[in-house]
Design an enzyme around this catalytic site. Structure first.
Site, mmCIF file in Angstrom:
data_model
loop_
_atom_site.group_PDB
_atom_site.id
_atom_site.type_symbol
_atom_site.label_atom_id
_atom_site.label_comp_id
_atom_site.label_asym_id
_atom_site.label_seq_id
_atom_site.Cartn_x
_atom_site.Cartn_y
_atom_site.Cartn_z
ATOM 1 N N ASP A 66 -91.570 -71.931 -58.639
ATOM 2 C CA ASP A 66 -92.343 -73.102 -59.027
ATOM 3 C C ASP A 66 -91.450 -74.209 -59.600
ATOM 4 O OD1 ASP A 66 -94.701 -74.524 -59.696
ATOM 5 O OD2 ASP A 66 -94.744 -73.638 -61.702
ATOM 6 N N LYS A 68 -97.030 -78.223 -67.701
ATOM 7 C CA LYS A 68 -97.177 -77.358 -68.878
ATOM 8 C C LYS A 68 -96.214 -77.743 -70.001
ATOM 9 C CE LYS A 68 -99.138 -73.507 -66.339
ATOM 10 N NZ LYS A 68 -98.772 -73.846 -64.948
ATOM 11 N N TYR A 70 -100.878 -65.935 -68.522
ATOM 12 C CA TYR A 70 -101.606 -67.201 -68.412
ATOM 13 C C TYR A 70 -103.114 -66.981 -68.433
ATOM 14 C CZ TYR A 70 -97.078 -69.256 -67.415
ATOM 15 O OH TYR A 70 -95.772 -69.674 -67.525
ATOM 16 N N ASN A 117 -86.826 -62.458 -63.191
ATOM 17 C CA ASN A 117 -88.063 -63.009 -63.742
ATOM 18 C C ASN A 117 -89.189 -62.726 -62.768
ATOM 19 O OD1 ASN A 117 -89.660 -64.961 -65.560
ATOM 20 N ND2 ASN A 117 -89.942 -65.869 -63.530
ATOM 21 N N GLU A 118 -90.251 -62.117 -63.265
ATOM 22 C CA GLU A 118 -91.482 -61.899 -62.501
ATOM 23 C C GLU A 118 -91.259 -61.282 -61.116
ATOM 24 O OE1 GLU A 118 -94.113 -65.222 -62.500
ATOM 25 O OE2 GLU A 118 -94.364 -65.103 -64.666
ATOM 26 N N TYR A 131 -104.776 -69.380 -65.314
ATOM 27 C CA TYR A 131 -104.958 -68.892 -63.939
ATOM 28 C C TYR A 131 -106.074 -67.848 -63.881
ATOM 29 C CZ TYR A 131 -100.453 -71.088 -63.014
ATOM 30 O OH TYR A 131 -99.427 -71.988 -62.888
ATOM 31 N N TRP A 187 -94.277 -71.932 -72.438
ATOM 32 C CA TRP A 187 -93.952 -72.494 -71.122
ATOM 33 C C TRP A 187 -94.623 -73.836 -71.012
ATOM 34 C CZ3 TRP A 187 -90.303 -71.192 -67.907
ATOM 35 C CH2 TRP A 187 -90.288 -71.778 -66.634
ATOM 36 N N GLU A 247 -93.410 -66.425 -71.679
ATOM 37 C CA GLU A 247 -94.138 -67.574 -71.120
ATOM 38 C C GLU A 247 -95.606 -67.502 -71.503
ATOM 39 O OE1 GLU A 247 -93.788 -68.287 -66.880
ATOM 40 O OE2 GLU A 247 -91.618 -67.951 -66.917
ATOM 41 N N ASN A 305 -94.943 -62.703 -69.406
ATOM 42 C CA ASN A 305 -95.393 -64.041 -69.027
ATOM 43 C C ASN A 305 -96.891 -63.929 -68.746
ATOM 44 O OD1 ASN A 305 -92.661 -64.597 -69.028
ATOM 45 N ND2 ASN A 305 -92.477 -64.915 -66.831
HETATM 46 C C1 GCB Z 1 -94.685 -68.354 -64.147
HETATM 47 C C2 GCB Z 1 -93.288 -68.593 -63.690
HETATM 48 C C3 GCB Z 1 -92.878 -70.044 -63.870
HETATM 49 C C4 GCB Z 1 -94.029 -70.979 -63.484
HETATM 50 C C5 GCB Z 1 -95.197 -70.687 -64.401
HETATM 51 C C6 GCB Z 1 -96.427 -71.546 -64.081
HETATM 52 O O1 GCB Z 1 -95.087 -67.252 -64.398
HETATM 53 O O2 GCB Z 1 -92.349 -67.743 -64.284
HETATM 54 O O3 GCB Z 1 -91.753 -70.300 -63.086
HETATM 55 O O4 GCB Z 1 -93.662 -72.317 -63.558
HETATM 56 O O5 GCB Z 1 -95.568 -69.348 -64.260
HETATM 57 O O6 GCB Z 1 -96.560 -72.621 -64.646
HETATM 58 O O7 GCB Z 1 -97.219 -71.131 -63.239
#
Ligand code: GCB
Length: 596
Positions: free
Chosen positions: A168, A568, A468, A407-408, A472, A549, A504, A466
């Site tokens: 991303d 973000k 969200y 990462n991820e 999401y 993040w 994150e 990480n």
């Molecule tokens: C994540 C990623 C990061 C993205 C972020 C997002 O999990 O590690 O690279 O930018 O989410 O904003 O979706």
């Protein structure tokens, strides 16, 4: 690899500036011998990405090959020196020709490249340097690449980005960091590796290993310098290697509040004379994971900070020192103490600056979103090369407290990720990293789709999450988000019994958008989300930090989820604060985890 410096034995000539430039979408350059040099009238500034800089030529989303050419005068006093073409980073692949002769190739982005070019140049004359840069990726590179055909074959039409990426952030192309001609003596100090320990609350121990490029019987003189205080030692080299050990009494330990740096000066001597010299700053400090705590110099420390990006308008991923200074000042202003180099190694200049300013850094290799359906032996080889070269570059930085070796992984949520082969892969990567550096904790941030059974947890010293929820997943519903997350955190902790770090959490936020109700994208929602997460994270005894993040908005590939930028950021792309910046500044003014 040592950072270039100027002294009586070494020199640096800056080659940044305006270079001739030409794209090669059909890849005809090699056949048509562009490597002999060219002058098309199209020019580009180095360092800098081509994307926004040359948007008018259609390069905003350009993925492919491009050529750089420049005439450079090689001073005649370089005759007796080893001459190196050194570039801080080129993303991602590069090939080099000097005076029309092929001089080398590099396939590791984000890290320095050194080419010894004595055989290609004549001191006292001009040389033509030509560099072919290519920003295409594959299953075997880091990051891994993806094509739009692959997205379509996999029937993931809605996941497809333009340009197609697995990550991303914008796949900027170009010569991104310093480009220099560096000279050293032919017999030279090649590497210095410094380890420090705290003996007691007054004394520190420094162990340094010095490697030179020759097996001759030579001598090393080592000095630790702090103002007028100097500790010295002399020792002979054995097969090009020497070790020195110092005990510093009344030692000033490196910390966030007092990032004290000593200098280690190494002189290389033959029977009579000094023949090379190198001086590097270092700090005496100790980082330890003890139970569920992160200890810096024996004291518990709670990480407050950000995942960042190297990204700015026009310059893209190019090194831009005023921006670096500004970002550190903003991080100090907001009371952050740490950041992660998501999702690739940042510039060497940034790592030295973090040492000076007392920031703690999680240093990451670009193994972002590894898709194990396409991982093979060559991917593993590339991964190891990135780790080796990153640790070689950054080993001596007191600011680096942890390695993130990915990462991820499994962002695609493939079920076969748990069939054992990924576990074998991660075991190999973690073991390999520990062998090169047993002094620092290692981690890999985990994503929701990889879940609580992610094999990286088994090998990580710190469990990095990480998440969200509230964005999401469970959009706009923070109560549900935090209650599900709370249970998940406990599940993960109870299974692995290691400290948890939030690497994150964040939400896209349009500056100037407001609402009195819960409303995603508003400045209020970003504040509510961050406060709810921070409250939850701090309510658990096993957490060691919170990285929001992201620090600032950054450019991404085109996708319906992104309005040009990932929004973000707590600061916008221009580094102006959103409302959440003031909230974090208030929360983070207290160094302790427990009091908000
Ligand atoms: C994540 C990623 C990061 C993205 C972020 C997002 O999990 O590690 O690279 O930018 O989410 O904003 O979706």
């Amino acid at each position: 690899m040592l950072y270039p410096l100027v002294n009586n034995f070494r020199n640096v000539l800056d080659l940044s500036g305006i270079w001739e430039f030409k794209t090669d979408p059909k890849k005809i350059g090699e056949r048509e011998k562009w490597f002999k040099g060219f002058n098309t009238g199209t020019t580009i500034a180095v360092p800098g990405s081509w994307n926004e800089q040359l948007e008018e030529l259609g390069l905003l989303h350009y993925v492919g090959s491009a050529w750089y050419s420049k005439k450079v005068f090689i001073p005649s006093e370089y005759e007796s020196k080893r001459i190196i073409l050194r570039i801080g980073s080129i993303d991602y692949n590069s090939k080099f020709w000097i005076n029309g002769k092929f001089a080398g190739e590099n396939k590791v982005g984000f890290l320095p490249i050194e080419l010894e070019i004595n055989d290609f140049v004549v001191p006292g004359k001009e040389a033509i340097i030509v560099i072919m840069v290519n920003n295409e990726l594959s299953d075997e590179t880091l990051p891994q690449g993806i094509t739009s055909k692959r997205f379509r074959d996999e029937k993931r039409l809605r996941d497809e980005t333009n340009p197609p990426t697995r990550y991303d952030f914008s796949p900027y192309g170009g010569i991104h960091r310093t480009i220099q001609l560096v000279t050293t003596p032919h017999c030279y100090i090649k590497q210095i590796k410094i380890d420090t320990k705290i003996l007691n609350n007054r004394n520190g121990l420094v162990n340094a290993e010095i490697i030179i490029n020759s097996k001759k019987s030579l001598v090393i003189s080592a000095q630790i310098i702090s103002g007028k205080k100097v500790l010295s030692q002399k020792t002979s080299l054995n097969s090009g290697k020497a070790k020195v050990k110092f005990e510093i009494s009344n030692c000033k330990f490196w910390s966030i509040d007092n990032p004290f740096l000593y200098d280690l000066k190494i002189e290389l001597l033959d029977e009579k004379n000094i023949i090379d010299e190198y001086k590097t700053p270092f700090g005496v400090r100790e980082v330890v994971i003890s139970g569920n705590k992160l200890l810096l110099n024996g004291k518990e420390i709670y990480l407050k900070g950000f995942g960042k990006h190297e990204d700015f308008s026009v310059i893209g991923k190019g090194l831009f020192l005023p921006l670096m200074v500004k970002d550190f000042e903003l991080m100090k202003w907001i009371n952050a103490n740490s950041f992660r180099t998501s999702h690739y190694p940042y510039s060497e200049e940034m790592m030295f600056y973090a040492d000076r300013k007392g920031f703690l850094v999680i240093d990451e290799v670009p193994a972002v979103s590894l898709d194990f359906r396409y991982v093979n032996g060559n991917t593993l080889k590339t991964h190891k090369e990135h780790i080796t070269r990153l640790i070689d570059r950054d080993y001596n930085h007191p600011s680096v407290i942890m390695w993130a070796v990915g990462n991820e992984p499994n962002l695609v949520g493939d079920k076969n990720y748990y069939n054992g082969s990924a576990k074998k892969y991660w075991k190999e990567i973690f073991g390999f990293t520990k062998k090169i550096d047993s002094s620092r904790p290692i981690t890999v941030p985990n994503c929701t789709r990889a879940g609580v059974n992610d094999p990286v947890f088994e090998f990580s010293d710190v469990l990095s999450l990480n998440r969200y929820y509230g964005w999401y997943e469970y959009p706009g519903n923070l109560d549900e988000a935090t209650s599900i997350l709370s249970k998940e955190m406990d599940t993960i902790f109870n299974k692995y019994k290691k400290p948890i770090l939030f690497t994150e959490f964040g939400v896209d936020t349009m500056p100037g958008l407001h609402s009195i109700s819960t409303q995603m994208f508003t400045e209020e929602y970003q504040q509510q989300f961050l406060e709810a997460y921070i409250n939850l994270i701090r309510s658990k005894k096993y957490t060691i930090g919170e990285h929001v993040w992201n620090f600032a908005d950054f450019r991404t590939p085109q996708h319906f989820r992104r309005v040009v930028l990932n929004l973000k950021g707590v600061f916008n792309r221009n580094r102006e604060p959103k409302s959440a910046a003031f909230l974090l500044k208030r929360i983070w003014q207290n160094p302790s985890k427990n009091k908000l």
